[in-house]
Design an enzyme around this catalytic site. Structure first.
Site, mmCIF file in Angstrom:
data_model
loop_
_atom_site.group_PDB
_atom_site.id
_atom_site.type_symbol
_atom_site.label_atom_id
_atom_site.label_comp_id
_atom_site.label_asym_id
_atom_site.label_seq_id
_atom_site.Cartn_x
_atom_site.Cartn_y
_atom_site.Cartn_z
ATOM 1 N N LEU A 1 -5.480 4.611 5.336
ATOM 2 C CA LEU A 1 -5.535 3.248 5.889
ATOM 3 C C LEU A 1 -6.569 2.416 5.118
ATOM 4 O O LEU A 1 -7.520 1.896 5.677
ATOM 5 C CB LEU A 1 -5.863 3.279 7.386
ATOM 6 C CG LEU A 1 -5.516 1.985 8.131
ATOM 7 C CD1 LEU A 1 -4.008 1.849 8.313
ATOM 8 C CD2 LEU A 1 -6.211 1.924 9.495
ATOM 9 N N ILE B 1 -4.106 -1.346 1.291
ATOM 10 C CA ILE B 1 -2.640 -1.417 1.285
ATOM 11 C C ILE B 1 -2.085 -0.823 2.582
ATOM 12 O O ILE B 1 -1.203 -1.412 3.224
ATOM 13 C CB ILE B 1 -2.074 -0.715 0.032
ATOM 14 C CG1 ILE B 1 -2.458 -1.526 -1.221
ATOM 15 C CG2 ILE B 1 -0.559 -0.541 0.138
ATOM 16 C CD1 ILE B 1 -2.177 -0.831 -2.551
ATOM 17 N N SER C 1 -11.855 9.134 8.159
ATOM 18 C CA SER C 1 -12.441 8.928 9.487
ATOM 19 C C SER C 1 -11.676 7.806 10.183
ATOM 20 O O SER C 1 -10.928 7.070 9.535
ATOM 21 C CB SER C 1 -13.920 8.532 9.360
ATOM 22 O OG SER C 1 -14.005 7.334 8.620
ATOM 23 N N ILE D 1 4.313 4.553 -1.991
ATOM 24 C CA ILE D 1 3.973 3.392 -2.834
ATOM 25 C C ILE D 1 2.588 3.596 -3.436
ATOM 26 O O ILE D 1 1.906 2.637 -3.782
ATOM 27 C CB ILE D 1 4.035 2.066 -2.028
ATOM 28 C CG1 ILE D 1 3.306 2.197 -0.685
ATOM 29 C CG2 ILE D 1 5.464 1.613 -1.850
ATOM 30 C CD1 ILE D 1 3.160 0.905 0.088
ATOM 31 N N ARG E 1 0.805 7.052 -5.608
ATOM 32 C CA ARG E 1 0.994 7.751 -6.871
ATOM 33 C C ARG E 1 1.811 9.000 -6.603
ATOM 34 O O ARG E 1 1.663 9.643 -5.545
ATOM 35 C CB ARG E 1 -0.350 8.191 -7.458
ATOM 36 C CG ARG E 1 -1.130 7.103 -8.126
ATOM 37 C CD ARG E 1 -0.497 6.664 -9.459
ATOM 38 N NE ARG E 1 -1.327 5.665 -10.118
ATOM 39 C CZ ARG E 1 -1.233 4.355 -9.931
ATOM 40 N NH1 ARG E 1 -0.326 3.851 -9.115
ATOM 41 N NH2 ARG E 1 -2.023 3.523 -10.590
ATOM 42 N N GLU F 1 6.847 9.560 -14.800
ATOM 43 C CA GLU F 1 7.564 8.294 -14.955
ATOM 44 C C GLU F 1 7.225 7.633 -16.297
ATOM 45 O O GLU F 1 6.126 7.851 -16.806
ATOM 46 C CB GLU F 1 7.205 7.338 -13.794
ATOM 47 C CG GLU F 1 5.735 6.953 -13.764
ATOM 48 C CD GLU F 1 5.347 6.133 -12.541
ATOM 49 O OE1 GLU F 1 5.652 6.550 -11.399
ATOM 50 O OE2 GLU F 1 4.704 5.084 -12.750
ATOM 51 N N HIS G 1 8.586 1.791 -10.008
ATOM 52 C CA HIS G 1 7.146 1.490 -9.957
ATOM 53 C C HIS G 1 6.902 -0.011 -10.146
ATOM 54 O O HIS G 1 6.269 -0.429 -11.124
ATOM 55 C CB HIS G 1 6.382 2.305 -11.014
ATOM 56 C CG HIS G 1 4.897 2.322 -10.771
ATOM 57 N ND1 HIS G 1 4.063 3.294 -11.269
ATOM 58 C CD2 HIS G 1 4.087 1.483 -10.071
ATOM 59 C CE1 HIS G 1 2.819 3.046 -10.901
ATOM 60 N NE2 HIS G 1 2.809 1.941 -10.157
#
Ligand code: 8YV
Length: 317
Positions: A155, A158, A179, A234, A236, A265, A283
């Site tokens: 969290l 993004i 956390s 979204i 790696r 990729e 990507h």
């Protein structure tokens, strides 16, 4: 203001609106155009003081070590996992990235991928174009999104924006991070990825990649999402054990996946293209004109700041 006497190694191409100003500000050495990379590095290595790279290209130890005068690496991307930070720390080389400016677009694409895969948009478009609609009738039913359970693995900036958007679909939102976050009082904190996955109909992988997060989404997490669930990545590719993901998609122990990133990729494991329960994206989560222009400006601004003796605008190191 740049300085033409400053030489920068450029790892990959940029759009013309970034290349022009970079060429005007510095002497750019285009690594990606060199046929003989070793000879190229040997020629420009002694005098090059900066690297301009992209998130997925980074800068490895060998490249860093080929540049004894290197002072700064400016990354076009928020992810800097492909930059060898240990090699940078050893020589006090500064590193910058492009956070914030891409957050909203990356979150938008993640949510779009969830909706597209859940409602079968790609195949439904084909159903119209190939005449199946008039020949076969109604498109097969798909699963709903609103009101379902979403898990956000990571969290950060993004992940937070993804969760905000999902709240608009009345989803039940939980997250895992190192956390509980006081900026997320309405969402449930679950302290490990397996329990988060078991809770989730849709598991979003949004955490910054590092050696510590490699394959954090492994077989156990994937199977906990289960045959009715979806994994959206979204971040790696290294955050997911790709072989375990492919096995689970093939055997339908995982319902589906929507992926913007792949090991190796732009090549990808050919097993992916055989599957119809996966949405494959090239990507491009940060790929809007608006965001990419802001990213390019930050790449330049960081280099210009450094070579004017000022602090980096968006430092990593
Ligand atoms: C790429 C990214 O840098 O922000 C990141 O970490 O991976 C992307 O924004 C982008 O594809 C440009 O190369």
């Amino acid at each position: 203001m740049g300085n033409q006497s400053v030489e920068i190694l450029q790892m990959g191409p940029y759009p013309e609106w970034d290349q022009g100003p970079l060429d005007a500000a510095f002497t750019m050495h285009r690594y990606f155009e060199a046929r003989d990379k070793a000879a190229f590095l040997a020629r420009i290595g002694q005098s090059t003081r900066g690297i301009a790279t992209r998130g997925e290209l980074g800068a490895d130890r060998a490249t860093i070590e080929a540049l004894p005068q290197l002072e700064v690496i400016s990354v076009y991307g928020v992810g800097y996992d492909a930059v060898d930070l240990d090699a940078c720390r050893e020589r006090n080389i500064r590193v910058s990235n492009t956070p914030d400016v891409l957050t909203q677009d990356v979150a938008d694409l993640g949510v779009a991928m969830m909706l597209a895969q859940s409602r079968g948009l790609v195949a439904a478009e084909q159903w119209v174009r190939d005449g199946s609609w008039s020949r076969k009738g109604l498109y097969p039913l798909r699963h709903r999104v609103f009101g379902k359970k979403a898990g956000i693995l990571g969290l950060g900036r993004i992940g937070f924006e993804v969760a905000k958007r999902l709240a608009g679909f009345d989803m039940d939102i939980a997250y895992t991070d190192v956390s509980a976050k006081d900026y997320a009082p309405d969402w449930r904190f679950i302290d490990n990825p397996v329990d988060l996955a078991a809770h989730s109909d849709f598991l979003f992988v949004t955490l910054a990649a590092s050696a510590a997060t490699r394959h954090i989404v492994g077989r156990e997490v994937i199977e906990a999402v289960g045959p009715q669930g979806m994994i959206i990545n979204i971040s790696r590719a290294s955050n997911i054990d790709e072989d375990a993901l492919l096995d689970a998609l093939e055997s339908q122990r995982l319902g589906s996946a929507a992926l913007d990133v792949f090991e190796g990729e732009p090549k990808l494991n050919p097993r992916f293209v055989e599957l119809d329960n996966v949405l494959l994206q090239p990507h491009h989560a940060s790929g809007t004109f608006e965001t990419r222009k802001a990213m390019g400006k930050l790449v330049r601004d960081n280099l210009i700041a450094h070579f004017s003796g000022k602090p980096l605008v968006t430092p990593v190191l």
